[in-house]
Design an enzyme around this catalytic site. Structure first.
Site, mmCIF file in Angstrom:
data_model
loop_
_atom_site.group_PDB
_atom_site.id
_atom_site.type_symbol
_atom_site.label_atom_id
_atom_site.label_comp_id
_atom_site.label_asym_id
_atom_site.label_seq_id
_atom_site.Cartn_x
_atom_site.Cartn_y
_atom_site.Cartn_z
ATOM 1 N N ASP A 97 15.067 4.645 -17.485
ATOM 2 C CA ASP A 97 15.539 6.022 -17.539
ATOM 3 C C ASP A 97 17.002 5.998 -17.060
ATOM 4 O O ASP A 97 17.461 4.996 -16.497
ATOM 5 C CB ASP A 97 14.644 6.860 -16.595
ATOM 6 C CG ASP A 97 15.166 8.249 -16.380
ATOM 7 O OD1 ASP A 97 15.522 8.899 -17.379
ATOM 8 O OD2 ASP A 97 15.218 8.693 -15.210
ATOM 9 N N ASP A 99 19.247 9.211 -15.607
ATOM 10 C CA ASP A 99 19.544 10.050 -14.428
ATOM 11 C C ASP A 99 18.538 9.791 -13.306
ATOM 12 O O ASP A 99 17.328 9.851 -13.516
ATOM 13 C CB ASP A 99 19.481 11.530 -14.807
ATOM 14 C CG ASP A 99 20.620 11.940 -15.710
ATOM 15 O OD1 ASP A 99 21.649 12.377 -15.193
ATOM 16 O OD2 ASP A 99 20.470 11.793 -16.939
ATOM 17 N N ASP A 301 12.322 8.062 -12.882
ATOM 18 C CA ASP A 301 12.081 8.928 -11.718
ATOM 19 C C ASP A 301 11.535 10.303 -12.092
ATOM 20 O O ASP A 301 11.281 11.121 -11.222
ATOM 21 C CB ASP A 301 13.393 9.128 -10.945
ATOM 22 C CG ASP A 301 14.354 10.036 -11.672
ATOM 23 O OD1 ASP A 301 14.466 9.909 -12.915
ATOM 24 O OD2 ASP A 301 14.981 10.895 -11.021
HETATM 25 MG MG LIG Z 1 15.528 10.668 -14.570
#
Ligand SMILES: [Mg+2]
Length: 368
Positions: A97, A99, A301
């Site tokens: 991922d 960000d 996340d």
């Molecule tokens: Mg993320």
């Protein structure tokens, strides 16, 4: 694509042997549920106050609640040897991922810049292992941040995938798949799962920008195949307003749906496509669908990353690693605290891969 769950003939071929960790500990914690009713409630649950903790991989402050949580989701740094043991002799495919995983979460989404050090580490990883970045942002935006041509990019939650020609097969699932000359400077292969939604998403974006323009701090971002409504700069008293405005416009578009990220609402087409499907598509394209020759590792996340964690876990195919500094429920098997630990994990993975390649060259030359 077949599930790998019945393919595992030996213990070492079966990453999910770690699933007994689920039963090891009944957490006396209030974990964040994956699905709850009520948007405002979800917005609060998706936006915990970050607490910097040590998960046991380094010295520092000690948080017993987090430590209890890491019994269920062990640190991927502490469990590194165990993880790579499953990758021995296999091709490790890396899914990242962006960000909150490769870049820190910042107040202004346009400033989520990746450090030069992280860029170098990701580049080194991509030179050793097939590596893809899968983000909710538009593919172009992610490339502008990352600026590496060695990677696969899957933007808009995997609905817009790009990889170098020759490494991507022509599987299209009846959707758009084309060659084009992109600004990255070479011919690339594009796979887009939801082209027919583009005008609708554009219209939704323009209406929502108009509707939310009076809410201080709200930022609506057009990510091509999805729209992100950032509320990280909105006062908490106005979160209800952000939710209401988004809901009002969303009612006009029954073929769009809403999901929650970290301090962001995301609106995307109602199609059977998500980050998990993107991982399956890329594994197929890279001829790595069988767990006999491949070990996929996904690091993320967000709640939108859970679809990918679930695919790897349910099919007993590979490992999901959740990046989080607070305890939360997840389909991942391991955890890392923050992007700096992600960088450390990637460095060790690259080093391990290089050593493995050199050992195998040595063994081969010895046999000749
Ligand atoms: Mg993320």
């Amino acid at each position: 694509m077949g599930s790998c769950s019945n393919d595992s003939s030996s213990e070492n071929d079966d990453p999910a042997s770690l699933e007994n960790l689920d039963d090891e500990l009944v957490l006396p914690l209030k974990l964040m549920p994956l699905h709850t009713n009520g948007w405002l409630h979800d917005m609060k649950l998706s936006s915990p106050t970050a607490v910097r903790v040590s998960n046991g991989s380094s010295s520092g402050t000690f948080d017993p609640i987090y430590r209890a949580w890491t019994k269920k989701y062990p640190s991927a740094l502490n469990a590194f040897d165990h993880i790579v043991a499953y990758g021995k002799g296999k091709k490790i495919a890396l899914f990242l991922d962006y960000d909150g995983t490769l870049s820190p979460i910042v107040d202004e989404p346009d400033n989520a810049v990746m450090s030069d050090q992280m860029r170098e580490v990701v580049k080194n990883a991509a030179l050793q292992l097939p590596t893809a970045i899968i983000s909710g942002r538009s593919r172009d935006k992610v490339f502008d941040f990352v600026k590496l041509t060695e990677l696969y990019y899957a933007g808009s939650h995997g609905m817009d995938i790009m990889g170098p020609v020759g490494k991507h097969d022509s599987a299209t699932d009846g959707r758009s798949s084309t060659n084009s000359n992109e600004k990255q400077g070479e011919e690339v292969k594009i796979f887009q799962a939801a082209t027919e939604f583009l005008p609708m998403i554009d219209e939704f974006f323009r209406l929502l920008v108009e509707k939310t323009k009076a809410i201080e701090g709200a930022k609506v971002e057009n990510n091509k195949f999805c729209v992100s409504v950032h509320y990280r700069n909105v006062a908490e008293k106005d979160w209800q307003l952000v939710s209401q405005c988004t809901n009002d416009v969303l009612k006009l578009y029954p073929r769009l749906r809403l999901t929650h990220g970290r301090k962001v609402l995301e609106v995307r087409p109602v199609i059977d496509w998500n980050k998990g499907k993107a991982v399956e598509f890329l594994l197929d394209s890279l001829d790595l669908a069988s767990c006999k020759n491949a070990l996929p590792i996904y690091i993320g996340d967000d709640r939108t990353d859970e679809d990918a964690f679930k695919v790897l876990r349910d099919d007993k195919r590979g490992f999901g690693i959740l990046v989080s500094s607070v305890p939360k429920d997840s389909h991942a098997m391991y955890s890392l605290v923050d992007p700096s630990e992600v960088m450390e994990f990637l460095k060790r993975l690259v080093m391990w891969k290089k050593e493995e390649a050199s050992d195998s060259r040595f063994l081969n030359s010895d046999r000749q």
